[in-house]
Motif scaffolding. Structure first.
Motif, mmCIF file in Angstrom:
data_model
loop_
_atom_site.group_PDB
_atom_site.id
_atom_site.type_symbol
_atom_site.label_atom_id
_atom_site.label_comp_id
_atom_site.label_asym_id
_atom_site.label_seq_id
_atom_site.Cartn_x
_atom_site.Cartn_y
_atom_site.Cartn_z
ATOM 1 N N VAL A 8 3.047 -5.031 -15.468
ATOM 2 C CA VAL A 8 3.091 -5.050 -16.624
ATOM 3 C C VAL A 8 4.332 -4.406 -17.426
ATOM 4 C CG1 VAL A 8 1.675 -3.475 -18.579
ATOM 5 C CG2 VAL A 8 0.611 -4.340 -16.276
ATOM 6 N N ARG A 9 4.918 -5.167 -18.051
ATOM 7 C CA ARG A 9 6.290 -4.720 -18.680
ATOM 8 C C ARG A 9 6.380 -4.583 -20.138
ATOM 9 N NH1 ARG A 9 9.286 -4.270 -14.040
ATOM 10 N NH2 ARG A 9 9.237 -6.064 -12.770
ATOM 11 N N ASN A 10 5.249 -4.459 -21.005
ATOM 12 C CA ASN A 10 5.153 -4.214 -22.204
ATOM 13 C C ASN A 10 5.571 -2.785 -22.244
ATOM 14 O OD1 ASN A 10 2.502 -4.227 -21.515
ATOM 15 N ND2 ASN A 10 2.029 -3.809 -23.548
ATOM 16 N N LYS A 11 6.181 -2.190 -23.428
ATOM 17 C CA LYS A 11 6.412 -0.696 -23.620
ATOM 18 C C LYS A 11 5.598 0.268 -23.417
ATOM 19 C CE LYS A 11 8.363 -1.492 -27.660
ATOM 20 N NZ LYS A 11 9.172 -1.629 -28.736
ATOM 21 N N THR A 12 3.983 -0.040 -23.898
ATOM 22 C CA THR A 12 3.049 0.831 -23.982
ATOM 23 C C THR A 12 2.039 0.375 -22.861
ATOM 24 O OG1 THR A 12 1.901 -0.701 -25.683
ATOM 25 C CG2 THR A 12 3.363 1.397 -26.279
ATOM 26 N N PRO A 18 -3.598 -4.408 -26.355
ATOM 27 C CA PRO A 18 -3.575 -5.248 -25.486
ATOM 28 C C PRO A 18 -4.738 -5.274 -24.840
ATOM 29 C CG PRO A 18 -1.564 -3.951 -25.370
ATOM 30 C CD PRO A 18 -2.381 -3.276 -26.556
ATOM 31 N N LYS A 57 3.440 0.919 -18.296
ATOM 32 C CA LYS A 57 4.536 0.236 -18.425
ATOM 33 C C LYS A 57 4.768 0.241 -16.805
ATOM 34 C CE LYS A 57 9.145 -0.849 -20.140
ATOM 35 N NZ LYS A 57 9.962 -1.286 -19.020
ATOM 36 N N ASP A 58 5.436 -0.953 -16.279
ATOM 37 C CA ASP A 58 5.725 -1.020 -14.773
ATOM 38 C C ASP A 58 4.788 -0.913 -13.807
ATOM 39 O OD1 ASP A 58 8.306 -1.688 -15.634
ATOM 40 O OD2 ASP A 58 8.870 0.503 -15.886
ATOM 41 N N VAL A 81 -0.012 -11.230 -19.590
ATOM 42 C CA VAL A 81 0.613 -10.077 -19.309
ATOM 43 C C VAL A 81 1.950 -10.354 -19.209
ATOM 44 C CG1 VAL A 81 0.911 -8.289 -17.315
ATOM 45 C CG2 VAL A 81 -1.361 -8.965 -17.951
ATOM 46 N N GLU A 82 2.582 -11.203 -18.646
ATOM 47 C CA GLU A 82 3.934 -11.663 -18.403
ATOM 48 C C GLU A 82 4.605 -11.717 -19.986
ATOM 49 O OE1 GLU A 82 3.785 -15.092 -15.881
ATOM 50 O OE2 GLU A 82 3.988 -13.713 -14.283
ATOM 51 N N LYS A 84 3.882 -9.971 -22.436
ATOM 52 C CA LYS A 84 3.964 -8.710 -23.004
ATOM 53 C C LYS A 84 2.798 -8.507 -24.109
ATOM 54 C CE LYS A 84 8.622 -7.633 -21.578
ATOM 55 N NZ LYS A 84 10.223 -7.236 -22.347
ATOM 56 N N GLU A 87 4.545 -8.569 -27.431
ATOM 57 C CA GLU A 87 5.157 -7.680 -28.177
ATOM 58 C C GLU A 87 6.544 -8.350 -28.515
ATOM 59 O OE1 GLU A 87 5.079 -3.592 -26.213
ATOM 60 O OE2 GLU A 87 7.266 -4.380 -25.430
#
Length: 88
Positions: A8-12, A18, A57-58, A81-82, A84, A87
């Protein structure tokens, strides 16, 4: 059963917006779909279950599906998910 791991790479992470998008997409498939993080598993068609996972995130998650459209379900959710969750 078909599954794939994604980070998961989006900020939140997977918070309310999401998670709602995720559940809506998962619910459009007939397969049973689950998400796994740190050995904990949840039903992807339940908003409360997704939110209770605490996916930030991460985090590395595994999306699994079992049923008629399992490969398409996992592929589409991984793409979301990829991307984001749209976002900016």
């Amino acid at each position: 059963m078909y599954s794939k791991e994604v980070i998961v790479r989006n900020k939140t992470g997977i918070h309310a917006r999401p998670a709602t998008m995720f559940v809506k997409m998962a619910s459009s498939f007939t397969s049973d779909i689950s998400i796994e993080k740190d050995g904990k598993q949840a039903n992807c068609k339940s908003l409360i279950n997704i939110l209770s996972m605490g996916i930030t995130k991460d985090c590395k998650i595994k999306i699994s599906a079992d049923g008629f459209d399992e490969e398409k379900a996992v592929s589409e959710l991984v793409k979301m998910v990829e991307a984001k969750f749209g976002e900016a």
